[in-house]
Design an enzyme around this catalytic site. Sequence first.
Site, PDB file in Angstrom:
ATOM      1  N   GLY A  24      -0.411   4.406   0.131  1.00  9.52           N
ATOM      2  CA  GLY A  24      -1.083   5.521   0.811  1.00  9.52           C
ATOM      3  C   GLY A  24      -1.534   5.097   2.191  1.00  9.52           C
ATOM      4  O   GLY A  24      -1.072   4.092   2.721  1.00  9.52           O
ATOM      5  N   HIS A  65     -47.580   1.456   8.730  1.00 10.94           N
ATOM      6  CA  HIS A  65     -48.275   2.727   8.522  1.00 10.94           C
ATOM      7  C   HIS A  65     -48.116   3.591   9.759  1.00 10.94           C
ATOM      8  O   HIS A  65     -48.260   3.084  10.854  1.00 10.94           O
ATOM      9  CB  HIS A  65     -49.756   2.459   8.249  1.00 10.94           C
ATOM     10  CG  HIS A  65     -50.533   3.719   8.032  1.00 10.94           C
ATOM     11  ND1 HIS A  65     -50.413   4.464   6.874  1.00 10.94           N
ATOM     12  CD2 HIS A  65     -51.398   4.388   8.835  1.00 10.94           C
ATOM     13  CE1 HIS A  65     -51.191   5.530   6.965  1.00 10.94           C
ATOM     14  NE2 HIS A  65     -51.790   5.514   8.149  1.00 10.94           N
ATOM     15  N   GLY A 102      -6.492   1.275   4.170  1.00  6.87           N
ATOM     16  CA  GLY A 102      -7.957   1.302   4.108  1.00  6.87           C
ATOM     17  C   GLY A 102      -8.483   1.822   2.780  1.00  6.87           C
ATOM     18  O   GLY A 102      -9.680   1.723   2.515  1.00  6.87           O
ATOM     19  N   GLY A 103      -7.622   2.419   1.961  1.00  2.86           N
ATOM     20  CA  GLY A 103      -8.013   2.798   0.609  1.00  2.86           C
ATOM     21  C   GLY A 103      -8.820   4.084   0.520  1.00  2.86           C
ATOM     22  O   GLY A 103      -8.939   4.846   1.490  1.00  2.86           O
ATOM     23  N   THR A 104      -9.384   4.299  -0.662  1.00  3.88           N
ATOM     24  CA  THR A 104     -10.078   5.549  -0.991  1.00  3.88           C
ATOM     25  C   THR A 104     -11.329   5.741  -0.150  1.00  3.88           C
ATOM     26  O   THR A 104     -11.585   6.827   0.370  1.00  3.88           O
ATOM     27  CB  THR A 104     -10.476   5.541  -2.487  1.00  3.88           C
ATOM     28  OG1 THR A 104      -9.300   5.348  -3.261  1.00  3.88           O
ATOM     29  CG2 THR A 104     -11.152   6.838  -2.892  1.00  3.88           C
ATOM     30  N   GLU A 149       0.859  -1.195   0.000  1.00  4.62           N
ATOM     31  CA  GLU A 149       0.000   0.000   0.000  1.00  4.62           C
ATOM     32  C   GLU A 149       0.890   1.238   0.000  1.00  4.62           C
ATOM     33  O   GLU A 149       1.767   1.388   0.834  1.00  4.62           O
ATOM     34  CB  GLU A 149      -0.909  -0.012   1.236  1.00  4.62           C
ATOM     35  CG  GLU A 149      -1.719   1.256   1.443  1.00  4.62           C
ATOM     36  CD  GLU A 149      -2.608   1.633   0.266  1.00  4.62           C
ATOM     37  OE1 GLU A 149      -3.548   0.884  -0.038  1.00  4.62           O
ATOM     38  OE2 GLU A 149      -2.346   2.686  -0.378  1.00  4.62           O
TER      39      GLU A 149
HETATM   40  C1  LIG Z   1     -15.330  11.592  -2.766  1.00  4.25           C
HETATM   41  C2  LIG Z   1     -15.743  10.149  -2.946  1.00  4.25           C
HETATM   42  C3  LIG Z   1     -16.910   9.694  -2.364  1.00  4.25           C
HETATM   43  C4  LIG Z   1     -17.302   8.374  -2.526  1.00  4.25           C
HETATM   44  N1  LIG Z   1     -18.480   7.980  -1.943  1.00  4.25           N
HETATM   45  C5  LIG Z   1     -18.885   6.698  -2.119  1.00  4.25           C
HETATM   46  C6  LIG Z   1     -20.111   6.250  -1.517  1.00  4.25           C
HETATM   47  O1  LIG Z   1     -20.813   6.994  -0.833  1.00  4.25           O
HETATM   48  N2  LIG Z   1     -20.473   4.965  -1.711  1.00  4.25           N
HETATM   49  C7  LIG Z   1     -19.732   4.106  -2.488  1.00  4.25           C
HETATM   50  O2  LIG Z   1     -20.123   2.963  -2.650  1.00  4.25           O
HETATM   51  N3  LIG Z   1     -18.569   4.496  -3.046  1.00  4.25           N
HETATM   52  C8  LIG Z   1     -18.134   5.774  -2.887  1.00  4.25           C
HETATM   53  N4  LIG Z   1     -16.944   6.159  -3.447  1.00  4.25           N
HETATM   54  C9  LIG Z   1     -16.183   5.179  -4.272  1.00  4.25           C
HETATM   55  C10 LIG Z   1     -15.344   4.248  -3.393  1.00  4.25           C
HETATM   56  O3  LIG Z   1     -14.462   5.023  -2.612  1.00  4.25           O
HETATM   57  C11 LIG Z   1     -14.566   3.275  -4.264  1.00  4.25           C
HETATM   58  O4  LIG Z   1     -15.460   2.580  -5.103  1.00  4.25           O
HETATM   59  C12 LIG Z   1     -13.797   2.247  -3.433  1.00  4.25           C
HETATM   60  O5  LIG Z   1     -12.917   2.891  -2.539  1.00  4.25           O
HETATM   61  C13 LIG Z   1     -13.020   1.282  -4.349  1.00  4.25           C
HETATM   62  O6  LIG Z   1     -12.277   0.376  -3.576  1.00  4.25           O
HETATM   63  P1  LIG Z   1     -10.984  -0.362  -4.139  1.00  4.25           P
HETATM   64  O7  LIG Z   1     -10.573  -1.301  -3.083  1.00  4.25           O
HETATM   65  O8  LIG Z   1     -11.264  -0.859  -5.496  1.00  4.25           O
HETATM   66  O9  LIG Z   1      -9.904   0.785  -4.340  1.00  4.25           O
HETATM   67  P2  LIG Z   1      -9.314   1.850  -3.304  1.00  4.25           P
HETATM   68  O10 LIG Z   1     -10.146   1.984  -2.101  1.00  4.25           O
HETATM   69  O11 LIG Z   1      -9.040   3.057  -4.115  1.00  4.25           O
HETATM   70  O12 LIG Z   1      -7.941   1.186  -2.835  1.00  4.25           O
HETATM   71  C14 LIG Z   1      -6.842   1.127  -3.673  1.00  4.25           C
HETATM   72  C15 LIG Z   1      -5.584   1.337  -2.865  1.00  4.25           C
HETATM   73  O13 LIG Z   1      -4.470   0.993  -3.684  1.00  4.25           O
HETATM   74  C16 LIG Z   1      -3.405   1.864  -3.394  1.00  4.25           C
HETATM   75  N5  LIG Z   1      -2.510   1.848  -4.556  1.00  4.25           N
HETATM   76  C17 LIG Z   1      -2.741   2.303  -5.810  1.00  4.25           C
HETATM   77  N6  LIG Z   1      -1.714   2.052  -6.616  1.00  4.25           N
HETATM   78  C18 LIG Z   1      -0.780   1.419  -5.859  1.00  4.25           C
HETATM   79  C19 LIG Z   1       0.503   0.885  -6.115  1.00  4.25           C
HETATM   80  N7  LIG Z   1       1.042   0.920  -7.333  1.00  4.25           N
HETATM   81  N8  LIG Z   1       1.177   0.318  -5.098  1.00  4.25           N
HETATM   82  C20 LIG Z   1       0.634   0.257  -3.852  1.00  4.25           C
HETATM   83  N9  LIG Z   1      -0.582   0.723  -3.554  1.00  4.25           N
HETATM   84  C21 LIG Z   1      -1.279   1.282  -4.548  1.00  4.25           C
HETATM   85  C22 LIG Z   1      -4.084   3.192  -3.157  1.00  4.25           C
HETATM   86  O14 LIG Z   1      -3.263   4.020  -2.344  1.00  4.25           O
HETATM   87  C23 LIG Z   1      -5.364   2.768  -2.441  1.00  4.25           C
HETATM   88  O15 LIG Z   1      -5.229   2.816  -1.048  1.00  4.25           O
HETATM   89  C24 LIG Z   1     -16.502   7.478  -3.282  1.00  4.25           C
HETATM   90  C25 LIG Z   1     -15.307   7.920  -3.850  1.00  4.25           C
HETATM   91  C26 LIG Z   1     -14.920   9.234  -3.701  1.00  4.25           C
HETATM   92  C27 LIG Z   1     -13.647   9.702  -4.324  1.00  4.25           C
END
Ligand SMILES: Cc1cc2nc3c(=O)[nH]c(=O)nc-3n(C[C@H](O)[C@H](O)[C@H](O)COP(=O)(O)OP(=O)(O)OC[C@H]3O[C@@H](n4cnc5c(N)ncnc54)[C@H](O)[C@@H]3O)c2cc1C
Length: 478
Positions: A34, A452, A37-39, A32
């Site tokens: 960043g 209701h 816990g991701g985005t 990871e």
């Molecule tokens: C402002 C905002 C609001 C949102 N609100 C909602 C909501 O209300 N409901 C909903 O369902 N979804 C929402 N989303 C979307 C949701 O956040 C994403 O669909 C979800 O986080 C995707 O999960 P993921 O595990 O695929 O990727 P991510 O959570 O993005 O995790 C990917 C991780 O990989 C890491 N990474 C990337 N490249 C590399 C690399 N080369 N080496 C090491 N690490 C790397 C990143 O740092 C990141 O931590 C929202 C998104 C945003 C931006």
Amino acid sequence: MDEFDLLVIGSGSGLDVANVAANHGQSVAVVEKGPLGGTCLNRGCIPSKLLLYHADVLETIERADEFHIDATVDDIAFAEIVREVTEEVEADAESIRRGLQSSSAHELFEGEGRFVDERTVEISGGEDDGTRLRADTVLIAAGTRPSVPDIDGLEETDYLTSTEALQLESQPDHLVIVGGGYIAAELGHFFGTFGTDVTIIGRRPNLLPEADEAVATAFTDRYADRFTVHTGHAATAVSETDGTVTVEARPYEYGPDSGILEDKDPVTVSGDELLIAAGRVPNTDTLNLEATGVKTDARGFIETDEYLQTTADDVWALGDIAGEYLLKHSANHEARAAAQNIFGDDLQPVDYSAMPFAVFASPEVAGVGALEQDLRAAGREYATNTYRYENTARGDAMHAEGFVKVLIDLEGEILGCHIIGPEASSLVQEVVVAMKAGSGTVQDIRDAVHIHPALPEVVQRAFSGGFTRGDDGDHHHG
Ligand SMILES: Cc1cc2nc3c(=O)[nH]c(=O)nc-3n(C[C@H](O)[C@H](O)[C@H](O)COP(=O)(O)OP(=O)(O)OC[C@H]3O[C@@H](n4cnc5c(N)ncnc54)[C@H](O)[C@@H]3O)c2cc1C
């Protein structure tokens, strides 16, 4: 070289699969770059919904006079609200980090992962810089990041993406938002409710273009009352002088001949902050996928089959980077499927049926299934019915505005349901359950007793008859 059973790139939903592997007694590397816990946790769903709830509380107070309650707001500790949210998600990320570090099954590598070959990843940055990891199975769950469109002058201008906007401790006086999707809608609601003047520029004819057209139109009308909205416009140039950002937007035609209408006059808007909310791009370009057989599509998302296998053996992908639905509940659903497929005895395709979505703006929006514009374009036979919140007892008590719109086929099977109004994200859930776990017909909802007078009556009424043929056929009473 460190060897593992499973290597996971990205600690969002990828972590769910890592944890299943650990529970199976496998050795797992998590890479990871960043916060853990991701985005969703750090710069997406969680901070946005924590912030937005504050806006909802304020909006409720501001509407109190409709109920003959005289209430005034004396002070808003804006910076404190944002700081508290930031601290909460940072603490959660830190607790995930500690959990991984103390686990004997997981090993955490904090840095950017880049493929050396199909099963080998090299870490760059951080303490593990240069370390090479090898695993029998690799899972790519590296997500997306904000897309930055090609607009003249943008590179020389200070702008925010959602990542920075969610941490902005000083409230803008005037925020210009480029983009008309759900992130623009949610952040516009947040800042706008706290008193920022908001201008939204969106290329499509409506805001929330991924929603059903009736919902998107109603939403755009409501936003045009609250804010300055330029739909059907594309931002073409940006400049900044003395802290004022100026955006030029030109009329834009959306459709088969999409493009800027050069003969029409542009609009020019200014503000003290600019938010770019123009979609997401996959992080595939950070991974050196060229060293692998993993293929990407034209937009850079990883190609997977129905089991989430990539085009390279024993390399899997899920979540945003696989590009199916860019939603956290979809990524989590895929993580469950991927874990079963990686560790189970037989392969099961991911079932994406009845995938709902919600927009936590005001008004709130949610939907599941087919959109009317898509049914029409596909030449499908269908019937539709709409029921308004105001015509239910609870909706009336709440002074609620909005509607539930249902789309069915001529046998009564539910094709879609689209809601705009209070608690839309909760109301849609019974429709998801009916579509997924019930008979999938209007009877599931019509025949179930609804409390209701509670808000879900608006859903039940929408499913209880009065359907009209939506295509050019005759009337039909479902
Ligand atoms: C402002 C905002 C609001 C949102 N609100 C909602 C909501 O209300 N409901 C909903 O369902 N979804 C929402 N989303 C979307 C949701 O956040 C994403 O669909 C979800 O986080 C995707 O999960 P993921 O595990 O695929 O990727 P991510 O959570 O993005 O995790 C990917 C991780 O990989 C890491 N990474 C990337 N490249 C590399 C690399 N080369 N080496 C090491 N690490 C790397 C990143 O740092 C990141 O931590 C929202 C998104 C945003 C931006």
